[in-house]
Design a protein around this motif. Structure first.
Motif, PDB file in Angstrom:
ATOM      1  N   ARG A 173       0.809  -1.217   0.000  1.00 32.36           N
ATOM      2  CA  ARG A 173       0.000   0.000   0.000  1.00 32.36           C
ATOM      3  C   ARG A 173       0.845   1.271   0.000  1.00 32.36           C
ATOM      4  O   ARG A 173       0.302   2.381   0.065  1.00 32.36           O
ATOM      5  N   CYS A 216      -5.713  -7.142   8.768  1.00 29.84           N
ATOM      6  CA  CYS A 216      -4.555  -7.280   7.891  1.00 29.84           C
ATOM      7  C   CYS A 216      -4.239  -8.769   7.767  1.00 29.84           C
ATOM      8  O   CYS A 216      -4.749  -9.583   8.527  1.00 29.84           O
ATOM      9  N   ASP A 254      -6.151  -3.766   5.414  1.00 33.26           N
ATOM     10  CA  ASP A 254      -5.159  -4.064   4.372  1.00 33.26           C
ATOM     11  C   ASP A 254      -5.684  -5.152   3.438  1.00 33.26           C
ATOM     12  O   ASP A 254      -4.916  -5.959   2.910  1.00 33.26           O
TER      13      ASP A 254
END
Length: 389
Positions: free
Chosen positions: A10, A370, A39
């Motif tokens: 990212r 995530c 994420d």
């Protein structure tokens, strides 16, 4: 490999979470596990709908039509057993914006607004920004579990409180309020004529054995006294698209709220891509969400087991949200030292608990949304930093 195991880069995507590490933590060598976005990529159907809309190539003024409204009505009914009408809906770019507008619309300067601390930091901001007075009803923490102090809640309402901002499910402590708890809060608010402004942005993120109940769904009388703020943004990782809505059953209150939105230049609609993403997420996102919840529950259990087995930290047993509330009092550090330790020794970017109120000064908040590899690395860094103190 599950879509939730895939690690995405990212960096250089204008990501607040990843590209502002140096600015936020004064340390670029840090694993960011703080701000509440994921994420993970949004559901495939959402991305496909956005691409299709972009291919049209015209981005003129957009309206929220009945197809979008019906996707919300169906979602709320299916996921939360609450039958709502299209007419009850109004729209904004975010729940925090809606909180600001509700405070402005229904209270006056110097009015008292009640919150249950420790709680989401913007609750403090939306009260103070409009010259209202913060009244705290601190949650009771006992045996690593949080409950409501109803005696204190009633005493505070008696003191002249005009509105109560409810956080349901609760951020950061992860409680999913039971029906009896919601009923008692609602009963007291009705008794003392206190408006309920309910932030339910994490409504869909509830773990097995628990159920989110919109407080306004309890009865018509309670709904008439409640402003319910919801969004797909946390659920489907759409925060950057700015899509949220408010459910207000009372026509007079709804019109007053919309008037405040328009007075402050916010209108009553969604941008082109927010419209598209919300509709696609609510119409097609349930399988993705169901898998996500299983993943998040596994992450919660993994972090709790690893930290409590290898350190003296205590992890609050989260019932919902993808945020973990970690008791770090065993480290013997003050709030500033604790943040420094996690940032520069463990090299993990967490939210400082003190930011949610004085009650959180010995805590840190961890974002679980995530891949497992990130969860494992972040947990390992904390354990090793504590062992090497």
């Amino acid at each position: 490999m599950s879509i939730f195991d895939r690690v995405h880069n990212r960096l250089n995507t204008r990501s607040m979470k990843w590209d502002l590490r140096e600015f936020i933590f004064q340390n670029e060598d840090i694993l960011p596990m703080w701000v509440a976005d994921m994420d993970f990529q949004a559901p495939r159907e959402v991305n496909e709908a956005l691409i299709k809309r972009a291919e049209h190539g015209i981005y003129g003024y957009t309206v929220v039509d009945n197809a979008v409204k019906d996707s919300i009505v169906n979602w709320v009914k299916t996921r939360h057993d609450w039958e709502i009408n299209r007419e009850w809906l109004s729209f904004s770019k975010g729940v925090v914006t809606s909180l600001h507008m509700a405070i402005r619309a229904f209270t006056e300067p110097q009015d008292k607004i009640l919150i249950q601390t420790p709680v989401y930091t913007p609750f403090y901001n939306v009260i103070q920004a409009h010259d209202r007075e913060i009244v705290k009803n601190p949650l009771i923490e006992e045996n690593n579990y949080y409950t409501i102090n109803f005696n204190d809640f009633e005493e505070k309402l008696k003191s002249g409180v005009k509105a109560f901002i409810l956080c349901s499910p609760h951020n950061p402590v992860g409680r999913v309020w039971k029906k009896a708890e919601l009923e008692e809060m609602a009963r007291l608010c009705l008794k003392y004529n206190v408006l309920i402004i309910s932030d339910e942005i994490h409504a869909d993120l509830v773990f097995s054995g628990k159920k989110h109940i919109p407080i306004a769904s309890l009865s018509e009388e309670i709904a008439n006294h409640t402003i319910s703020c919801m969004a797909p943004s946390k659920t489907f990782n759409l925060a950057g698209l700015e899509a949220s809505y408010v459910i207000t059953t009372n026509k007079e209150k709804r019109e007053k709220l919309i008037e405040e939105f328009q007075k402050q230049g916010h209108g009553n609609g969604l941008n082109t891509m927010a419209n598209t993403a919300l509709e696609a997420a609510y119409n097609y996102g349930s399988p993705w969400l169901n898998e996500l919840l299983t993943v998040l529950e596994g992450h919660r259990d993994y972090v709790k087991k690893e930290l409590e087995h290898n350190t003296d930290l205590r992890v609050t047993p989260s019932e919902g949200t993808y945020l973990l509330w970690i008791d770090c009092s065993s480290l013997g550090l003050n709030a500033k030292e604790l943040k420094e330790f996690m940032t520069h020794k463990a090299r993990v970017g967490l939210n400082a608990g003190v930011d949610y109120g004085e009650e959180g000064k010995q805590y840190m908040r961890m974002n679980l949304a995530c891949p497992r590899a990130t969860i494992a690395e972040g947990t390992k860094r904390i354990i090793e930093a504590i062992k090497n103190r």
